[in-house]
Motif scaffolding. Structure first.
Motif, PDB file in Angstrom:
ATOM      1  N   ASP A  91       9.277 -15.023   3.018  1.00  0.00           N
ATOM      2  CA  ASP A  91       7.897 -15.494   2.996  1.00  0.00           C
ATOM      3  C   ASP A  91       7.070 -14.355   2.401  1.00  0.00           C
ATOM      4  O   ASP A  91       7.006 -13.258   2.971  1.00  0.00           O
ATOM      5  CB  ASP A  91       7.432 -15.812   4.418  1.00  0.00           C
ATOM      6  CG  ASP A  91       5.993 -16.302   4.482  1.00  0.00           C
ATOM      7  OD1 ASP A  91       5.283 -16.231   3.455  1.00  0.00           O
ATOM      8  OD2 ASP A  91       5.561 -16.746   5.568  1.00  0.00           O
ATOM      9  N   LEU A  92       6.444 -14.598   1.259  1.00  0.00           N
ATOM     10  CA  LEU A  92       5.756 -13.532   0.527  1.00  0.00           C
ATOM     11  C   LEU A  92       4.270 -13.434   0.869  1.00  0.00           C
ATOM     12  O   LEU A  92       3.528 -12.716   0.201  1.00  0.00           O
ATOM     13  CB  LEU A  92       5.936 -13.746  -0.982  1.00  0.00           C
ATOM     14  CG  LEU A  92       7.390 -13.794  -1.460  1.00  0.00           C
ATOM     15  CD1 LEU A  92       7.438 -14.001  -2.965  1.00  0.00           C
ATOM     16  CD2 LEU A  92       8.142 -12.522  -1.072  1.00  0.00           C
ATOM     17  N   THR A  93       3.850 -14.121   1.908  1.00  0.00           N
ATOM     18  CA  THR A  93       2.436 -14.124   2.269  1.00  0.00           C
ATOM     19  C   THR A  93       1.916 -12.718   2.541  1.00  0.00           C
ATOM     20  O   THR A  93       0.895 -12.303   1.981  1.00  0.00           O
ATOM     21  CB  THR A  93       2.208 -14.996   3.520  1.00  0.00           C
ATOM     22  OG1 THR A  93       2.644 -16.323   3.249  1.00  0.00           O
ATOM     23  CG2 THR A  93       0.730 -15.009   3.899  1.00  0.00           C
ATOM     24  N   LEU A  94       2.602 -11.976   3.414  1.00  0.00           N
ATOM     25  CA  LEU A  94       2.118 -10.648   3.802  1.00  0.00           C
ATOM     26  C   LEU A  94       2.035  -9.670   2.626  1.00  0.00           C
ATOM     27  O   LEU A  94       1.006  -9.012   2.449  1.00  0.00           O
ATOM     28  CB  LEU A  94       2.982 -10.073   4.917  1.00  0.00           C
ATOM     29  CG  LEU A  94       2.703 -10.598   6.323  1.00  0.00           C
ATOM     30  CD1 LEU A  94       3.720 -10.022   7.307  1.00  0.00           C
ATOM     31  CD2 LEU A  94       1.291 -10.220   6.773  1.00  0.00           C
ATOM     32  N   PRO A  95       3.082  -9.537   1.804  1.00  0.00           N
ATOM     33  CA  PRO A  95       2.958  -8.594   0.691  1.00  0.00           C
ATOM     34  C   PRO A  95       1.884  -8.973  -0.315  1.00  0.00           C
ATOM     35  O   PRO A  95       1.210  -8.089  -0.853  1.00  0.00           O
ATOM     36  CB  PRO A  95       4.354  -8.587   0.055  1.00  0.00           C
ATOM     37  CG  PRO A  95       5.075  -9.746   0.632  1.00  0.00           C
ATOM     38  CD  PRO A  95       4.466 -10.035   1.944  1.00  0.00           C
ATOM     39  N   LEU A  96       1.686 -10.259  -0.563  1.00  0.00           N
ATOM     40  CA  LEU A  96       0.652 -10.648  -1.516  1.00  0.00           C
ATOM     41  C   LEU A  96      -0.740 -10.352  -0.970  1.00  0.00           C
ATOM     42  O   LEU A  96      -1.632  -9.916  -1.712  1.00  0.00           O
ATOM     43  CB  LEU A  96       0.792 -12.127  -1.887  1.00  0.00           C
ATOM     44  CG  LEU A  96       2.037 -12.450  -2.728  1.00  0.00           C
ATOM     45  CD1 LEU A  96       2.129 -13.940  -2.995  1.00  0.00           C
ATOM     46  CD2 LEU A  96       2.025 -11.672  -4.047  1.00  0.00           C
ATOM     47  N   TYR A  97      -0.943 -10.559   0.324  1.00  0.00           N
ATOM     48  CA  TYR A  97      -2.224 -10.163   0.920  1.00  0.00           C
ATOM     49  C   TYR A  97      -2.378  -8.641   0.900  1.00  0.00           C
ATOM     50  O   TYR A  97      -3.475  -8.122   0.665  1.00  0.00           O
ATOM     51  CB  TYR A  97      -2.340 -10.690   2.348  1.00  0.00           C
ATOM     52  CG  TYR A  97      -3.030 -12.025   2.440  1.00  0.00           C
ATOM     53  CD1 TYR A  97      -4.409 -12.124   2.308  1.00  0.00           C
ATOM     54  CD2 TYR A  97      -2.311 -13.191   2.648  1.00  0.00           C
ATOM     55  CE1 TYR A  97      -5.053 -13.352   2.385  1.00  0.00           C
ATOM     56  CE2 TYR A  97      -2.937 -14.430   2.728  1.00  0.00           C
ATOM     57  CZ  TYR A  97      -4.312 -14.498   2.603  1.00  0.00           C
ATOM     58  OH  TYR A  97      -4.945 -15.708   2.669  1.00  0.00           O
ATOM     59  N   GLY A  98      -1.299  -7.924   1.140  1.00  0.00           N
ATOM     60  CA  GLY A  98      -1.362  -6.471   1.085  1.00  0.00           C
ATOM     61  C   GLY A  98      -1.747  -5.971  -0.299  1.00  0.00           C
ATOM     62  O   GLY A  98      -2.508  -5.005  -0.447  1.00  0.00           O
ATOM     63  N   PHE A  99      -1.235  -6.643  -1.326  1.00  0.00           N
ATOM     64  CA  PHE A  99      -1.576  -6.300  -2.705  1.00  0.00           C
ATOM     65  C   PHE A  99      -3.055  -6.555  -2.961  1.00  0.00           C
ATOM     66  O   PHE A  99      -3.750  -5.735  -3.571  1.00  0.00           O
ATOM     67  CB  PHE A  99      -0.700  -7.126  -3.643  1.00  0.00           C
ATOM     68  CG  PHE A  99      -0.831  -6.766  -5.097  1.00  0.00           C
ATOM     69  CD1 PHE A  99      -0.570  -5.479  -5.532  1.00  0.00           C
ATOM     70  CD2 PHE A  99      -1.192  -7.724  -6.025  1.00  0.00           C
ATOM     71  CE1 PHE A  99      -0.680  -5.148  -6.879  1.00  0.00           C
ATOM     72  CE2 PHE A  99      -1.298  -7.405  -7.371  1.00  0.00           C
ATOM     73  CZ  PHE A  99      -1.039  -6.121  -7.800  1.00  0.00           C
ATOM     74  N   LEU A 100      -3.542  -7.688  -2.497  1.00  0.00           N
ATOM     75  CA  LEU A 100      -4.963  -8.011  -2.650  1.00  0.00           C
ATOM     76  C   LEU A 100      -5.833  -6.949  -1.987  1.00  0.00           C
ATOM     77  O   LEU A 100      -6.806  -6.459  -2.589  1.00  0.00           O
ATOM     78  CB  LEU A 100      -5.245  -9.391  -2.046  1.00  0.00           C
ATOM     79  CG  LEU A 100      -6.657  -9.953  -2.145  1.00  0.00           C
ATOM     80  CD1 LEU A 100      -6.621 -11.480  -2.108  1.00  0.00           C
ATOM     81  CD2 LEU A 100      -7.579  -9.460  -1.021  1.00  0.00           C
TER      82      LEU A 100
END
Length: 280
Positions: A91-100
């Motif tokens: 689930d890539l939700t956390l890393p994509l939010y971290g990138f944002l």
């Protein structure tokens, strides 16, 4: 973003990596800013690539745009390795939010009025925690950003770029997948907001003055259908200033390339940390 990466299939990940390697090997992606988007090179579109490979639309839009910003071999390799860092089934939700959240922070403290970075971060963190954030809250902050940008900065002021990053981020990522790539495009250029000790504001003003004079002088030539060589005319008029300006541009371009490479490597690190946490 609840779709598991690559639908949980290692063979799909390998298929995408093989396609990217083939494009690099054929010379289609060689660290040139003129590189075509990934989807164009693969004869597909972002929606289809997202469906086939089980990748979030926001990530697909990023992967699609990144070849045009990979200005050297190291950046091309980092972009390729970014895909390799994604764990099938993750689930890539956390890393994509971290990138944002990483891209929200400005390179200089003096262009963050009213703690916009912190306020935007809190809105996204509330969403990530499963809390509903009213559309009015996003709209209020966007309106504030537009008003601040128009009030504080004259036309052409590069500090407006930071506001473009914030304005792109003032939407919920779950329903606005384009915000990551919009932020990414401006984020690298923000390296230009860091002062260049070898190029002063006075140099910039003089450069603009000289180029404007040359532009006006060449009006008859343009009317006659000629194409004046402005860099050469600039060098002939002000050789020292022109030489230092070209060096300044080279430093600015190198700074932007370094920031984009930093962003790609940071996202890859987030993917690896996310995979390690899932395995723990």
């Amino acid at each position: 973003m609840d779709r598991p990466a690559f639908h949980g299939r290692l063979d799909l990940k390998q298929k995408l990596i093989d396609s990217i390697d083939a494009l690099i090997g054929a010379g289609h992606i060689q660290g040139q800013r003129s590189a075509k988007p990934l989807t164009t090179l693969m004869s597909t579109d972002c929606e289809e690539l997202s469906e086939v490979y089980g990748l979030p639309p926001s990530l697909v839009l990023l992967l699609d745009a990144m070849p045009a910003y990979a200005g050297n071999a190291a950046a091309v390799a980092a972009w390729r390795d970014l895909v390799g860092a994604i764990e099938p089934g993750a689930d890539l939700t956390l890393p994509l939010y971290g990138f944002l959240l990483m891209m929200l922070a400005p390179p200089r403290d003096d262009i963050d009025p009213s703690d916009i970075t912190g306020r935007l971060s809190k809105l996204h963190q509330r969403l990530l925690a499963g809390e509903a954030v009213a559309r009015a809250e996003w709209a209020s902050l966007r309106n504030e950003l537009v008003a601040l940008s128009e009030e504080k900065f004259p036309p052409g002021d590069r500090r407006k770029l930071q506001h473009s990053v914030w304005e792109a981020a003032a939407w919920p990522l779950s329903s606005s997948p384009s915000i990551l790539v919009q932020m990414f495009r401006s984020w690298g250029i923000l390296s230009e907001l860091v002062p260049d000790p070898e190029w002063s504001d006075a140099d910039e003003a003089r450069k603009d003055q000289v180029l404007n004079e040359i532009w006006q002088e060449q009006a008859p030539a343009r009317t006659a259908g000629e194409r004046p060589e402005y860099p050469a005319l600039f060098r002939a008029r002000e050789p020292d200033l022109a030489g230092r300006f070209e060096a300044h541009l080279a430093r600015a371009n190198a700074g932007a390339s370094a920031r984009w490479l930093e962003a790609v490597n940071y996202l890859a690190m987030l993917f690896r940390e996310n995979a390690a946490a899932d395995r723990a």
